[in-house]
Write a protein that holds these residues in place. Structure first.
Motif, PDB file in Angstrom:
ATOM      1  N   LEU A 152      12.767  63.908  21.489  1.00 50.16           N
ATOM      2  CA  LEU A 152      12.238  64.390  22.756  1.00 50.16           C
ATOM      3  C   LEU A 152      13.221  64.032  23.858  1.00 50.16           C
ATOM      4  CD1 LEU A 152       9.541  65.830  23.439  1.00 50.16           C
ATOM      5  CD2 LEU A 152       8.669  63.598  24.163  1.00 50.16           C
ATOM      6  N   LYS A 153      13.709  65.050  24.555  1.00 51.29           N
ATOM      7  CA  LYS A 153      14.649  64.860  25.661  1.00 51.29           C
ATOM      8  C   LYS A 153      13.893  65.081  26.967  1.00 51.29           C
ATOM      9  CE  LYS A 153      19.294  66.378  27.064  1.00 51.29           C
ATOM     10  NZ  LYS A 153      20.376  67.361  26.749  1.00 51.29           N
ATOM     11  N   ILE A 154      13.777  64.005  27.768  1.00 54.31           N
ATOM     12  CA  ILE A 154      12.996  64.032  28.996  1.00 54.31           C
ATOM     13  C   ILE A 154      13.917  63.833  30.193  1.00 54.31           C
ATOM     14  CG2 ILE A 154      11.133  62.927  30.290  1.00 54.31           C
ATOM     15  CD1 ILE A 154       9.920  62.059  27.656  1.00 54.31           C
ATOM     16  N   ALA A 155      13.759  64.679  31.200  1.00 53.79           N
ATOM     17  CA  ALA A 155      14.542  64.555  32.429  1.00 53.79           C
ATOM     18  C   ALA A 155      13.615  64.329  33.613  1.00 53.79           C
ATOM     19  CB  ALA A 155      15.374  65.813  32.653  1.00 53.79           C
ATOM     20  N   THR A 156      14.074  63.544  34.583  1.00 52.99           N
ATOM     21  CA  THR A 156      13.335  63.344  35.826  1.00 52.99           C
ATOM     22  C   THR A 156      14.275  63.602  36.990  1.00 52.99           C
ATOM     23  OG1 THR A 156      12.019  61.769  37.133  1.00 52.99           O
ATOM     24  CG2 THR A 156      13.801  60.842  35.813  1.00 52.99           C
ATOM     25  N   TRP A 157      13.732  64.257  38.054  1.00 57.72           N
ATOM     26  CA  TRP A 157      14.600  64.680  39.159  1.00 57.72           C
ATOM     27  C   TRP A 157      13.772  64.871  40.419  1.00 57.72           C
ATOM     28  CZ3 TRP A 157      17.810  69.887  38.846  1.00 57.72           C
ATOM     29  CH2 TRP A 157      18.786  69.899  39.848  1.00 57.72           C
ATOM     30  N   ASN A 158      14.106  64.156  41.474  1.00 59.87           N
ATOM     31  CA  ASN A 158      13.554  64.442  42.787  1.00 59.87           C
ATOM     32  C   ASN A 158      14.354  65.628  43.331  1.00 59.87           C
ATOM     33  OD1 ASN A 158      13.393  64.596  45.684  1.00 59.87           O
ATOM     34  ND2 ASN A 158      12.418  62.585  45.700  1.00 59.87           N
ATOM     35  N   ILE A 159      13.724  66.797  43.350  1.00 56.76           N
ATOM     36  CA  ILE A 159      14.429  68.032  43.663  1.00 56.76           C
ATOM     37  C   ILE A 159      14.491  68.307  45.164  1.00 56.76           C
ATOM     38  CG2 ILE A 159      12.388  69.498  43.422  1.00 56.76           C
ATOM     39  CD1 ILE A 159      16.046  70.288  42.324  1.00 56.76           C
ATOM     40  N   ASN A 160      13.617  67.646  45.959  1.00 57.18           N
ATOM     41  CA  ASN A 160      13.630  67.817  47.414  1.00 57.18           C
ATOM     42  C   ASN A 160      13.492  69.291  47.806  1.00 57.18           C
ATOM     43  OD1 ASN A 160      13.769  67.229  50.119  1.00 57.18           O
ATOM     44  ND2 ASN A 160      15.974  66.835  50.143  1.00 57.18           N
ATOM     45  N   SER A 161      12.429  69.909  47.329  1.00 56.57           N
ATOM     46  CA  SER A 161      12.042  71.313  47.542  1.00 56.57           C
ATOM     47  C   SER A 161      12.477  72.180  46.370  1.00 56.57           C
ATOM     48  CB  SER A 161      12.598  71.910  48.834  1.00 56.57           C
ATOM     49  OG  SER A 161      12.180  73.272  48.942  1.00 56.57           O
ATOM     50  N   VAL A 162      11.526  72.455  45.492  1.00 58.57           N
ATOM     51  CA  VAL A 162      11.831  73.211  44.275  1.00 58.57           C
ATOM     52  C   VAL A 162      12.137  74.671  44.581  1.00 58.57           C
ATOM     53  CG1 VAL A 162       9.409  73.756  43.744  1.00 58.57           C
ATOM     54  CG2 VAL A 162      11.095  73.633  41.896  1.00 58.57           C
ATOM     55  N   ARG A 163      11.501  75.238  45.573  1.00 64.15           N
ATOM     56  CA  ARG A 163      11.773  76.644  45.887  1.00 64.15           C
ATOM     57  C   ARG A 163      13.153  76.809  46.516  1.00 64.15           C
ATOM     58  NH1 ARG A 163       6.626  78.669  49.157  1.00 64.15           N
ATOM     59  NH2 ARG A 163       7.003  76.662  50.182  1.00 64.15           N
ATOM     60  N   GLY A 215       4.429  66.209  46.243  1.00 63.39           N
ATOM     61  CA  GLY A 215       4.255  67.129  45.127  1.00 63.39           C
ATOM     62  C   GLY A 215       5.069  66.754  43.907  1.00 63.39           C
ATOM     63  N   VAL A 216       4.423  66.884  42.729  1.00 59.35           N
ATOM     64  CA  VAL A 216       5.069  66.570  41.454  1.00 59.35           C
ATOM     65  C   VAL A 216       4.726  67.659  40.450  1.00 59.35           C
ATOM     66  CG1 VAL A 216       5.228  64.056  41.709  1.00 59.35           C
ATOM     67  CG2 VAL A 216       3.093  65.075  40.918  1.00 59.35           C
ATOM     68  N   ALA A 217       5.594  67.810  39.444  1.00 63.59           N
ATOM     69  CA  ALA A 217       5.359  68.835  38.427  1.00 63.59           C
ATOM     70  C   ALA A 217       6.018  68.420  37.125  1.00 63.59           C
ATOM     71  CB  ALA A 217       5.905  70.188  38.887  1.00 63.59           C
ATOM     72  N   ILE A 218       5.464  68.937  36.027  1.00 63.62           N
ATOM     73  CA  ILE A 218       6.039  68.731  34.698  1.00 63.62           C
ATOM     74  C   ILE A 218       6.168  70.093  34.035  1.00 63.62           C
ATOM     75  CG2 ILE A 218       5.756  67.668  32.424  1.00 63.62           C
ATOM     76  CD1 ILE A 218       4.049  65.495  33.752  1.00 63.62           C
ATOM     77  N   ALA A 219       7.383  70.432  33.621  1.00 60.10           N
ATOM     78  CA  ALA A 219       7.650  71.674  32.886  1.00 60.10           C
ATOM     79  C   ALA A 219       8.094  71.292  31.479  1.00 60.10           C
ATOM     80  CB  ALA A 219       8.737  72.489  33.583  1.00 60.10           C
ATOM     81  N   SER A 220       7.471  71.904  30.463  1.00 62.03           N
ATOM     82  CA  SER A 220       7.654  71.415  29.102  1.00 62.03           C
ATOM     83  C   SER A 220       7.700  72.544  28.082  1.00 62.03           C
ATOM     84  CB  SER A 220       6.507  70.460  28.757  1.00 62.03           C
ATOM     85  OG  SER A 220       6.554  70.039  27.420  1.00 62.03           O
ATOM     86  N   ARG A 221       8.463  72.312  27.034  1.00 59.77           N
ATOM     87  CA  ARG A 221       8.412  73.181  25.863  1.00 59.77           C
ATOM     88  C   ARG A 221       7.341  72.698  24.882  1.00 59.77           C
ATOM     89  NH1 ARG A 221      14.594  73.564  25.957  1.00 59.77           N
ATOM     90  NH2 ARG A 221      14.963  75.697  26.681  1.00 59.77           N
ATOM     91  N   VAL A 222       6.868  71.472  25.112  1.00 56.57           N
ATOM     92  CA  VAL A 222       5.859  70.859  24.247  1.00 56.57           C
ATOM     93  C   VAL A 222       4.484  71.098  24.865  1.00 56.57           C
ATOM     94  CG1 VAL A 222       5.094  68.710  23.179  1.00 56.57           C
ATOM     95  CG2 VAL A 222       7.537  69.073  23.653  1.00 56.57           C
ATOM     96  N   PRO A 223       3.508  71.567  24.085  1.00 51.38           N
ATOM     97  CA  PRO A 223       2.166  71.817  24.644  1.00 51.38           C
ATOM     98  C   PRO A 223       1.499  70.538  25.150  1.00 51.38           C
ATOM     99  CG  PRO A 223       2.441  72.892  22.503  1.00 51.38           C
ATOM    100  CD  PRO A 223       3.611  71.981  22.675  1.00 51.38           C
ATOM    101  N   PHE A 224       0.592  70.719  26.100  1.00 57.40           N
ATOM    102  CA  PHE A 224      -0.201  69.624  26.640  1.00 57.40           C
ATOM    103  C   PHE A 224      -1.586  69.630  26.004  1.00 57.40           C
ATOM    104  CE2 PHE A 224       2.028  70.762  30.891  1.00 57.40           C
ATOM    105  CZ  PHE A 224       3.197  70.151  30.467  1.00 57.40           C
ATOM    106  N   ILE A 267       8.387  68.306  45.271  1.00 55.39           N
ATOM    107  CA  ILE A 267       8.539  69.751  45.117  1.00 55.39           C
ATOM    108  C   ILE A 267       8.265  70.489  46.429  1.00 55.39           C
ATOM    109  CG2 ILE A 267       8.076  69.750  42.647  1.00 55.39           C
ATOM    110  CD1 ILE A 267       5.215  70.712  43.298  1.00 55.39           C
ATOM    111  N   LYS A 268       7.528  69.864  47.333  1.00 56.10           N
ATOM    112  CA  LYS A 268       7.295  70.381  48.682  1.00 56.10           C
ATOM    113  C   LYS A 268       6.693  71.791  48.705  1.00 56.10           C
ATOM    114  CE  LYS A 268      10.682  67.624  51.235  1.00 56.10           C
ATOM    115  NZ  LYS A 268      11.903  67.639  52.069  1.00 56.10           N
ATOM    116  N   CYS A 269       5.732  72.027  47.849  1.00 58.61           N
ATOM    117  CA  CYS A 269       5.016  73.304  47.879  1.00 58.61           C
ATOM    118  C   CYS A 269       3.620  73.102  47.294  1.00 58.61           C
ATOM    119  CB  CYS A 269       5.760  74.399  47.109  1.00 58.61           C
ATOM    120  SG  CYS A 269       5.860  74.156  45.324  1.00 58.61           S
ATOM    121  N   THR A 270       2.728  74.001  47.634  1.00 59.71           N
ATOM    122  CA  THR A 270       1.399  73.948  47.057  1.00 59.71           C
ATOM    123  C   THR A 270       1.471  74.321  45.579  1.00 59.71           C
ATOM    124  OG1 THR A 270       1.015  76.234  47.721  1.00 59.71           O
ATOM    125  CG2 THR A 270       0.257  74.503  49.228  1.00 59.71           C
ATOM    126  N   THR A 271       0.422  73.990  44.859  1.00 61.17           N
ATOM    127  CA  THR A 271       0.407  74.268  43.420  1.00 61.17           C
ATOM    128  C   THR A 271       0.587  75.752  43.135  1.00 61.17           C
ATOM    129  OG1 THR A 271      -1.009  72.345  43.010  1.00 61.17           O
ATOM    130  CG2 THR A 271      -1.002  74.077  41.333  1.00 61.17           C
TER     131      THR A 271
END
Length: 274
Positions: A9-20, A73-82, A43-47
């Motif tokens: 499992l390869k996990i990355a973390t990143w404060n993107i300072n506005s995902v859009r 704002g925080v988010a998790i994007a994954s190829r692995v199901p939740f 992520i600085k945006c609504t869900t």
């Protein structure tokens, strides 16, 4: 991801300072590094405004978002199901600073993604409400993990922008930053209590000894961030003792700080073998 010896499992973390604003950088990162999971902070945006289409096009079908207009704002994007998604409101302020998912992997795994308050500029909780909030947030995190049972068995990973550089060589100058928010003794003490609350293991320092410099953030205020190299390690990846043998590698993508319209944080990536 599945091998004869287990699950990688390869996990990355990143404060993107506005995902859009920086979705092109996210897409480039996902294409180049190909992590199984990307955890984003600030992520600085609504869900409902999160760029789902672009993330899914990159191959990440499973997405959990805890958004907030203009802030946090925080988010998790994954190829692995939740199997489960949960967002906790620490300090009852309504801030979107946490999201966790139970991953559908053999043996189970809970992944927590945090964006801890920065704390403002003045390291005095009496005169600075933002700093008081940060300290309370850390105390509440500690109480939460201390309250979880079966500490030796829980398989958890904690990542995110924790906004504290705890060790001497997590900052460019230990002496000069002792009274600067993110490296003050009171913050470091609270982070140590948080780590002790569930016997967390610092994955980054598993691979880079504590006597070596290690940063993940460089201020926008620096005229030439690379030449001055006045960084701090504000971003972290921790695992519980049940996963003590899981970390296989770790890297900090320092070059990302030099990308066009970059975040002031860079991605941190860890590979685990479950």
């Amino acid at each position: 991801m599945k091998t004869q010896s287990g699950t990688n499992l390869k996990i990355a973390t990143w404060n993107i300072n506005s995902v859009r604003l920086r979705i092109n950088l996210v897409e480039d990162f996902l294409g180049g590094e190909n992590p199984d999971i990307l955890c984003l902070q600030e992520i600085k945006c609504t869900t409902d405004a999160f760029p789902l289409k672009a993330i899914r096009k990159a191959g990440y079908e499973h997405i959990a978002v805890n958004g907030q207009k203009g802030y946090h704002g925080v988010a998790i994007a994954s190829r692995v199901p939740f199997k489960k998604v949960e967002a906790r409101d620490f300090c009852n302020k309504g801030d979107a600073r946490h999201i966790s998912v139970d991953l559908d992997v053999p043996g189970g795994l809970t992944l927590h993604n945090f964006y801890v308050p920065a704390g403002g500029d003045e390291p005095d909780p009496v005169v600075n409400d933002k700093f008081a909030h940060k300290l309370d947030f850390l105390r509440e995190m500690t109480a939460f993990y201390d309250g979880l049972k079966r500490k030796s068995e829980n398989r958890m990973v904690l990542v995110g922008d924790l906004n504290i550089a705890p060790l001497e060589h997590d900052v460019w100058s230990h002496k000069q930053l002792l009274k600067v928010v993110s490296h003050t003794p009171v913050e470091v003490d609270l982070m140590n209590e948080l780590m002790a609350s569930h016997d967390w293991i610092d994955v980054m320092r598993r691979f880079v000894p504590a006597d070596q410099k290690l940063y993940s953030w460089w201020s926008y205020r620096a005229k030439d961030w690379e030449a001055s190299d006045r960084g701090r390690r504000l971003d972290h990846i921790w695992v519980t003792p049940a996963l003590a043998d899981a970390p296989q590698s770790m890297k900090v993508l320092k070059e990302a700080r030099g990308w066009e319209r970059a975040s002031d944080h860079v991605p941190v990536v860890a590979s685990l073998r479950l």
